[in-house]
Design a protein around this motif. Structure first.
Motif, PDB file in Angstrom:
ATOM      1  N   ALA A 195      -9.378 -17.006 -26.739  1.00  0.00           N
ATOM      2  CA  ALA A 195     -10.370 -17.544 -27.619  1.00  0.00           C
ATOM      3  C   ALA A 195     -11.777 -16.962 -27.603  1.00  0.00           C
ATOM      4  N   ILE A 196     -12.136 -16.507 -26.314  1.00  0.00           N
ATOM      5  CA  ILE A 196     -13.299 -15.663 -26.176  1.00  0.00           C
ATOM      6  C   ILE A 196     -13.320 -14.249 -27.124  1.00  0.00           C
ATOM      7  N   GLU A 197     -11.996 -13.881 -26.667  1.00  0.00           N
ATOM      8  CA  GLU A 197     -11.794 -12.415 -27.189  1.00  0.00           C
ATOM      9  C   GLU A 197     -11.735 -12.451 -28.836  1.00  0.00           C
ATOM     10  N   ALA A 198     -11.232 -13.534 -29.248  1.00  0.00           N
ATOM     11  CA  ALA A 198     -11.130 -13.432 -30.681  1.00  0.00           C
ATOM     12  C   ALA A 198     -12.612 -13.845 -31.323  1.00  0.00           C
ATOM     13  N   ARG A 199     -13.488 -14.449 -30.679  1.00  0.00           N
ATOM     14  CA  ARG A 199     -14.882 -14.770 -31.311  1.00  0.00           C
ATOM     15  C   ARG A 199     -15.654 -13.336 -30.854  1.00  0.00           C
ATOM     16  N   LEU A 200     -15.402 -12.619 -30.093  1.00  0.00           N
ATOM     17  CA  LEU A 200     -16.006 -11.275 -29.688  1.00  0.00           C
ATOM     18  C   LEU A 200     -15.511 -10.424 -30.663  1.00  0.00           C
ATOM     19  N   ALA A 201     -14.289 -10.497 -31.234  1.00  0.00           N
ATOM     20  CA  ALA A 201     -13.841  -9.693 -32.268  1.00  0.00           C
ATOM     21  C   ALA A 201     -14.554  -9.498 -33.546  1.00  0.00           C
ATOM     22  N   ALA A 202     -15.171 -10.772 -33.925  1.00  0.00           N
ATOM     23  CA  ALA A 202     -15.896 -10.991 -35.006  1.00  0.00           C
ATOM     24  C   ALA A 202     -17.359 -10.106 -34.800  1.00  0.00           C
ATOM     25  N   LEU A 203     -17.496  -9.589 -33.791  1.00  0.00           N
ATOM     26  CA  LEU A 203     -18.924  -8.862 -33.612  1.00  0.00           C
ATOM     27  C   LEU A 203     -18.661  -7.406 -33.889  1.00  0.00           C
ATOM     28  N   PRO A 204     -19.716  -6.727 -34.602  1.00  0.00           N
ATOM     29  CA  PRO A 204     -19.361  -5.229 -34.760  1.00  0.00           C
ATOM     30  C   PRO A 204     -19.235  -4.304 -33.434  1.00  0.00           C
ATOM     31  N   SER A 205     -18.509  -3.435 -33.561  1.00  0.00           N
ATOM     32  CA  SER A 205     -18.068  -2.886 -32.024  1.00  0.00           C
ATOM     33  C   SER A 205     -19.404  -1.947 -31.870  1.00  0.00           C
ATOM     34  N   THR A 206     -20.646  -1.899 -32.637  1.00  0.00           N
ATOM     35  CA  THR A 206     -21.751  -1.364 -32.315  1.00  0.00           C
ATOM     36  C   THR A 206     -22.647  -2.348 -31.580  1.00  0.00           C
ATOM     37  N   SER A 207     -22.166  -3.451 -31.561  1.00  0.00           N
ATOM     38  CA  SER A 207     -23.168  -4.584 -30.645  1.00  0.00           C
ATOM     39  C   SER A 207     -23.364  -4.300 -29.348  1.00  0.00           C
ATOM     40  N   PRO A 208     -24.539  -3.938 -28.893  1.00  0.00           N
ATOM     41  CA  PRO A 208     -24.739  -3.727 -27.619  1.00  0.00           C
ATOM     42  C   PRO A 208     -24.522  -4.925 -26.567  1.00  0.00           C
ATOM     43  N   ALA A 209     -24.629  -6.013 -27.126  1.00  0.00           N
ATOM     44  CA  ALA A 209     -24.298  -7.192 -26.321  1.00  0.00           C
ATOM     45  C   ALA A 209     -22.755  -7.389 -25.938  1.00  0.00           C
ATOM     46  N   LYS A 210     -21.878  -7.215 -27.111  1.00  0.00           N
ATOM     47  CA  LYS A 210     -20.654  -7.090 -26.991  1.00  0.00           C
ATOM     48  C   LYS A 210     -20.118  -5.954 -25.949  1.00  0.00           C
ATOM     49  N   ARG A 211     -20.723  -4.851 -26.030  1.00  0.00           N
ATOM     50  CA  ARG A 211     -20.311  -3.537 -25.337  1.00  0.00           C
ATOM     51  C   ARG A 211     -20.492  -4.023 -24.015  1.00  0.00           C
ATOM     52  N   LYS A 212     -21.692  -4.454 -23.523  1.00  0.00           N
ATOM     53  CA  LYS A 212     -22.119  -4.867 -22.100  1.00  0.00           C
ATOM     54  C   LYS A 212     -21.256  -5.601 -21.717  1.00  0.00           C
ATOM     55  N   PHE A 213     -20.841  -6.732 -22.358  1.00  0.00           N
ATOM     56  CA  PHE A 213     -20.143  -8.067 -22.071  1.00  0.00           C
ATOM     57  C   PHE A 213     -18.564  -7.490 -21.775  1.00  0.00           C
ATOM     58  N   LEU A 214     -18.047  -6.638 -22.607  1.00  0.00           N
ATOM     59  CA  LEU A 214     -16.560  -6.156 -22.415  1.00  0.00           C
ATOM     60  C   LEU A 214     -16.642  -5.277 -21.209  1.00  0.00           C
ATOM     61  N   GLU A 215     -17.711  -4.236 -21.108  1.00  0.00           N
ATOM     62  CA  GLU A 215     -17.648  -3.438 -19.948  1.00  0.00           C
ATOM     63  C   GLU A 215     -17.404  -4.056 -18.597  1.00  0.00           C
ATOM     64  N   THR A 216     -18.577  -5.345 -18.559  1.00  0.00           N
ATOM     65  CA  THR A 216     -18.539  -5.715 -17.302  1.00  0.00           C
ATOM     66  C   THR A 216     -17.472  -6.897 -17.020  1.00  0.00           C
ATOM     67  N   THR A 217     -16.711  -7.368 -18.032  1.00  0.00           N
ATOM     68  CA  THR A 217     -15.682  -8.336 -17.638  1.00  0.00           C
ATOM     69  C   THR A 217     -14.393  -7.451 -17.512  1.00  0.00           C
ATOM     70  N   ALA A 218     -14.295  -6.305 -18.173  1.00  0.00           N
ATOM     71  CA  ALA A 218     -13.301  -5.354 -17.810  1.00  0.00           C
ATOM     72  C   ALA A 218     -13.493  -4.939 -16.529  1.00  0.00           C
ATOM     73  N   TYR A 219     -14.485  -4.483 -16.090  1.00  0.00           N
ATOM     74  CA  TYR A 219     -14.662  -3.845 -14.764  1.00  0.00           C
ATOM     75  C   TYR A 219     -14.147  -4.491 -13.591  1.00  0.00           C
ATOM     76  N   PHE A 220     -14.744  -5.831 -13.746  1.00  0.00           N
ATOM     77  CA  PHE A 220     -14.182  -6.954 -12.591  1.00  0.00           C
ATOM     78  C   PHE A 220     -13.051  -7.701 -13.083  1.00  0.00           C
ATOM     79  N   GLY A 221     -12.451  -7.591 -14.215  1.00  0.00           N
ATOM     80  CA  GLY A 221     -11.492  -8.393 -14.358  1.00  0.00           C
ATOM     81  C   GLY A 221     -10.022  -7.935 -14.425  1.00  0.00           C
TER      82      GLY A 221
END
Length: 161
Positions: free
Chosen positions: A69-95
Motif C-alpha cells: 500500500a505504501i508502494e502504491a502511494r509512492l507510485a503516484a509521485l513523479p519519478s523525479t521526486s527527490p523525496a521518493k528517490r531518497k525513500f526508495l533508495e534507503t528502503t531498498a538498501y536496507f530492505g
C-alpha cells in the motif's frame, strides 16, 4: 485493521534470527487471514513481510500488504521526486522480503543487522501497522536523550490526542 501496540523484548540469535514475540505473531497472523491477506500477488504468502529501515538506526517490519500500500502511494509521485528517490533508495538498501520459519523466526539481513546493531537484546515495538526493531540499549539511550516533550504533546493535542 492492524493494531500492533506495546513492547515485547526479544533476542537476536548468533545466526541473526529474531523470533517474533507471540503477541505480535498472533496479531500478524490474524491480519494475514483477514483483510491483510486479500489482494496479494499470486504465490506470495500472506505471512511475508518487508523488513527495512529509514535511517539505519532501527528496523521496520511491515506486513507485505501494508508495504505494498505504501508502494502504491509512492507510485503516484513523479519519478523525479527527490523525496521518493531518497525513500526508495534507503528502503531498498536496507530492505528485503522476509517470511518467518515454522518457529516464527526470520533472519535480519547482515547490512541492516550491523547498521542498526540488532544483536542480542532488542526492543520490538508495536507501531500500529508495523513493528519497530531497536537495539535495546540504544533505544533506551534515545528515549533519555529525546523524551516526549511539551511541543510534541501540543502537536498531538491539535489532533485531539
Amino acid at each position: 485493521m492492524l493494531r500492533l501496540r506495546g513492547n515485547s523484548p526479544a533476542t537476536v540469535d548468533e545466526k541473526g534470527r529474531l523470533k517474533l514475540p507471540s503477541s505480535f505473531k498472533a496479531e500478524l497472523e490474524t491480519f494475514a487471514q483477514g483483510e491483510g491477506g486479500r489482494g496479494l500477488r499470486e504465490g506470495v504468502s500472506a505471512l511475508r513481510h518487508y523488513l527495512t529501515s529509514l535511517d539505519g538506526r532501527s528496523a521496520r517490519l511491515y506486513p507485505l500488504p501494508v508495504w505494498e500500500a505504501i508502494e502504491a502511494r509512492l507510485a503516484a509521485l513523479p519519478s523525479t521526486s527527490p523525496a521518493k528517490r531518497k525513500f526508495l533508495e534507503t528502503t531498498a538498501y536496507f530492505g528485503s522480503e522476509v517470511e518467518p520459519d515454522a518457529q516464527g523466526r526470520f533472519v535480519i539481513p547482515p547490512i541492516l543487522r550491523e547498521a542498526a546493531q540488532l544483536t542480542g537484546e532488542v526492543a520490538v515495538l508495536g507501531q500500529m501497522d508495523h513493528l519497530a526493531l531497536w537495539n535495546k540499549a540504544g533505544f533506551e539511550r534515545r528515549l533519555a536523550a529525546e523524551p516526549l516533550g511539551a511541543d510534541d504533546l501540543a502537536q498531538l493535542a491539535d489532533l485531539g490526542i
